[in-house]
Design an enzyme around this catalytic site. Structure first.
Site, mmCIF file in Angstrom:
data_model
loop_
_atom_site.group_PDB
_atom_site.id
_atom_site.type_symbol
_atom_site.label_atom_id
_atom_site.label_comp_id
_atom_site.label_asym_id
_atom_site.label_seq_id
_atom_site.Cartn_x
_atom_site.Cartn_y
_atom_site.Cartn_z
ATOM 1 N N GLU A 392 -1.628 23.552 -22.595
ATOM 2 C CA GLU A 392 -0.538 22.724 -23.113
ATOM 3 C C GLU A 392 -0.690 21.256 -22.737
ATOM 4 O O GLU A 392 -0.286 20.374 -23.500
ATOM 5 C CB GLU A 392 0.803 23.269 -22.628
ATOM 6 C CG GLU A 392 1.261 24.523 -23.340
ATOM 7 C CD GLU A 392 0.525 25.781 -22.914
ATOM 8 O OE1 GLU A 392 0.572 26.791 -23.654
ATOM 9 O OE2 GLU A 392 -0.116 25.756 -21.828
ATOM 10 N N HIS A 462 9.985 33.242 -22.246
ATOM 11 C CA HIS A 462 10.000 33.188 -23.706
ATOM 12 C C HIS A 462 11.388 32.860 -24.249
ATOM 13 O O HIS A 462 11.546 32.776 -25.468
ATOM 14 C CB HIS A 462 9.550 34.524 -24.324
ATOM 15 C CG HIS A 462 8.112 34.854 -24.083
ATOM 16 N ND1 HIS A 462 7.669 35.424 -22.918
ATOM 17 C CD2 HIS A 462 7.008 34.684 -24.863
ATOM 18 C CE1 HIS A 462 6.354 35.605 -22.978
ATOM 19 N NE2 HIS A 462 5.926 35.166 -24.146
#
Length: 658
Positions: A392, A462
């Site tokens: 990321e 998540h």
């Protein structure tokens, strides 16, 4: 002194010596000023001056991503002593108008990327800029310097991996002075540990200007040929303390300090030029006297320059308002989902704006992203929709470099929960770049990601929302659409805005079919009144908008008229629309799925009660309904136990009516 350019790529030793001495004399002058109490902070570059020889191989279209000891390299590039002095004094007209620290060099004119203090933060943007050069078919080069201690930062490795993987035209220079402040680094340095292959590493004596010039030229030529990156390992000495807040005599033996002074790169070069007959002792002394007098005069003059007006400190957080091109497509059906809208608007963005590129984990076909946002786009736009590594920081940092070099990155983070490795780039580069360079540098980019809970079995990695994080980064525009029309309108604006945008797409509602009639650009900072009402105002966004509307429906059955406001963007957020509604209803409920403590809801309430004309509208204390201060559990029953629910929202509405 003449700035070094490719046109005089034969090393002019005397000119280089002047550049190096000007840098040294500037450091010396600043040291005196610090002792006189006329400065706040200094980062000297003494001992690093020979790195300036690299500049003799550079062209105006090359980019530099320096570190804070690169004063001599900056002088060689064409930065004036006056510009550096203004930074030292933090005066009006400096590269940051006093916002950034001294030695945090920045010049869009010279393609010198603004230095950020967190070490290694420049590496991934450098790789991103090199990516842009390669994509444009240019033979421009990015130069990225970094200290030896900082070469242990993870982003340094990610940048090298990206550069090697794609054969990017970037040269990394490790300025190895053997210390990270007081910590010896010899046993820590990756180049000494054998982490990199011999083909990638070029070891040089960074004290020898001629060797820096020769070897640096080889690395730059390799990059220009398209043969990929080089990591130059330059052994040098830090001849002074780390900064003005440090005293290296505390932790370095005096005999070590005395010995390294014999390796002073200015001493070595001047002796060599005199020995070769290119310079006489008297000429060298005259050069030193002349430069010292010039430096002294510059610092005396810049000391009298005023500070930037405090009234301007908010300037350059964001760019000017853009006049948006109309959305080139309209709904084909009366209902649609947010997922479909994302795919359609990404397609339109790629078709309309040639400099738009996409990058993210699993976004290539046939998968087209784990939620299908990019399905069908890889084949339609070859080379512009590509898979990223599972990294990321690389996604965000490369976007910064691409954006500064003229591209519009629209990059996907698979789940916003995964952003934390890229958080450094978001807060150190993305949010601050325009402001800290007073608008000279900008990184117009779009990061988008699914976010939020109310979708069982996601768990804490998540299903988080963390809205408060993003609202807490000035300079970053953050949107949370809740309808297909909002998706198209906010993406379309973000494609054209000159600022970085983060668009969070609520997972719980993004596959629900919703009415849609018209697509148009939506400016950030403009809320939507989803339902008119007269008794209570509910402010919400994202997944919780569903709760707000359900509560409004049930309250209506009990004779309570609720107005529902969807903020749509949380940075900036629309205070005016909330105030207008509060003036009508006199009651306020804010609902969000982020944690209660330090969530944006607390800010909304604060702004409505902190101004007399707003506070006087209130008929009851405002209510905040938010997630408990705990993570999202994996078990669905536990997940719903910590999130706002309809009962809580209704109770908040009733509380305001008592």
């Amino acid at each position: 002194m003449k700035p070094a350019t490719i046109e005089n790529a034969q090393l002019n030793g005397v000119e280089l010596l002047k550049i190096m001495f000007a840098s040294r004399e500037g450091d010396r002058r600043e040291g005196i000023l610090m002792r006189q109490g006329k400065g706040w902070f200094q980062v000297p570059g003494m001992g690093h001056e020979a790195i300036a020889a690299i500049a003799f191989h550079l062209r105006p279209d090359d980019y530099l991503f320096p570190t804070y000891r690169d004063r001599a390299l900056m002088v060689a590039r064409g930065m004036t002593t006056r510009e550096i002095a203004l930074d030292f004094y933090a005066r009006h007209g400096s590269s940051s108008d006093g916002r950034n620290m001294p030695a945090h060099y920045s010049s869009a004119r010279l393609n010198v990327f603004s230095v950020a203090t967190p070490t290694g933060a420049q590496c991934l943007p450098a790789a991103g800029a090199a990516w842009a050069f390669k994509s444009d078919g240019k033979d421009s080069v990015a130069i990225c310097t970094i200290g030896d201690a900082a070469s242990r930062q993870g982003e340094f490795y990610e940048a090298i991996c990206l550069a090697v993987q794609d054969k990017l035209p970037v040269v990394f220079i490790i300025e190895d002075n053997q210390y990270g402040i007081s910590t010896p680094t010899a046993h820590m340095l990756p180049t000494r540990l054998g982490i990199f292959s011999d083909e990638l590493i070029m070891k040089i004596n960074g004290r020898d200007a001629a060797e820096v010039f020769a070897k640096g030229g080889e690395a730059i030529a390799k990059a220009r040929r398209g043969d990929g990156p080089t990591v130059i390992w330059a052994e040098i000495d830090r001849l002074g303390s780390h900064t003005s807040a440090d005293d290296h005599r505390v932790y370095r033996p005096l005999d070590e300090i005395d010995e390294m002074m014999k390796r002073d790169p200015i001493l070595l070069l001047s002796e060599k030029l005199i020995a070769n007959g290119e310079l006489t002792e008297s000429d060298w002394q005259a050069i030193q006297d002349e430069i010292a007098a010039e430096i002294d005069a510059v610092y005396q003059e810049t000391e009298r320059v005023p500070f930037a007006p405090a009234s301007e400190v908010m300037d350059h957080l964001y760019g000017p308002q853009v006049s948006y091109r109309p959305v080139p497509f309209q709904p084909e059906e009366s209902t649609g989902t947010m997922v479909q809208a994302v795919n359609q608007v990404l397609d339109a963005g790629l078709a309309t704006f040639p400099k738009t590129i996409m990058y993210g984990e699993d976004i290539e076909d046939p998968k087209g992203g784990v939620f299908g946002f990019t399905k069908g786009l890889t084949q339609k736009y070859p080379g512009r929709v590509t898979n990223s590594p599972l990294a990321e920081a690389t996604i965000v940092g490369a976007a910064v470099g691409l954006a500064t070099a003229g591209y519009k990155p629209v990059f996907e983070i698979q789940f916003i929960d995964f952003i934390t490795p890229g958080f450094h780039q978001m807060v150190s580069q993305v949010g601050t770049l325009r402001w800290r360079s007073k608008g000279e540098w900008k990184c117009p980019m779009v990061i988008y990601s699914p976010y939020g809970a109310y979708l069982p079995a996601g768990g804490m990695w998540h299903s988080q929302s963390n809205d408060g994080w993003w609202a807490h980064i000035p300079g970053l525009r953050t949107a949370i659409p809740s309808t297909p029309e909002d998706v198209v309108g906010l993406f379309w604006s973000a494609f054209q805005d000159e600022d970085p945008s983060l668009i969070l797409i609520p997972k719980h509602i993004f596959r629900i079919k919703m009415p849609q009639s018209k697509y148009e650009a939506i400016p950030f900072g403009k809320a939507a009144v989803r339902r008119e009402g007269s008794d209570v105002t509910i402010v919400s966004w994202g997944n919780c908008l569903e709760l707000a509307e359900a509560a409004a429906n049930q309250a209506q059955e009990e004779g309570v008229s609720v107005e529902v406001i969807d903020l749509r963007t949380i940075q900036p957020w629309d205070e005016e629309t909330v105030e207008k509604s509060l003036a009508k209803t006199g009651r306020l409920v804010v609902v969000h799925e982020d944690q209660r403590t330090c969530g944006l809801g607390a800010t909304v309430v604060t702004e409505m009660v902190s101004h007399a004309h707003r506070f006087n509208c209130l008929l009851a204390p405002p209510q905040l309904v938010a997630r408990k201060d705990v993570y999202i559990p994996f078990c669905p029953d536990l997940e719903y136990a910590v999130l706002p629910d309809l009962k809580q929202v209704l109770q908040a509405v009733y509380n305001t009516m008592e």
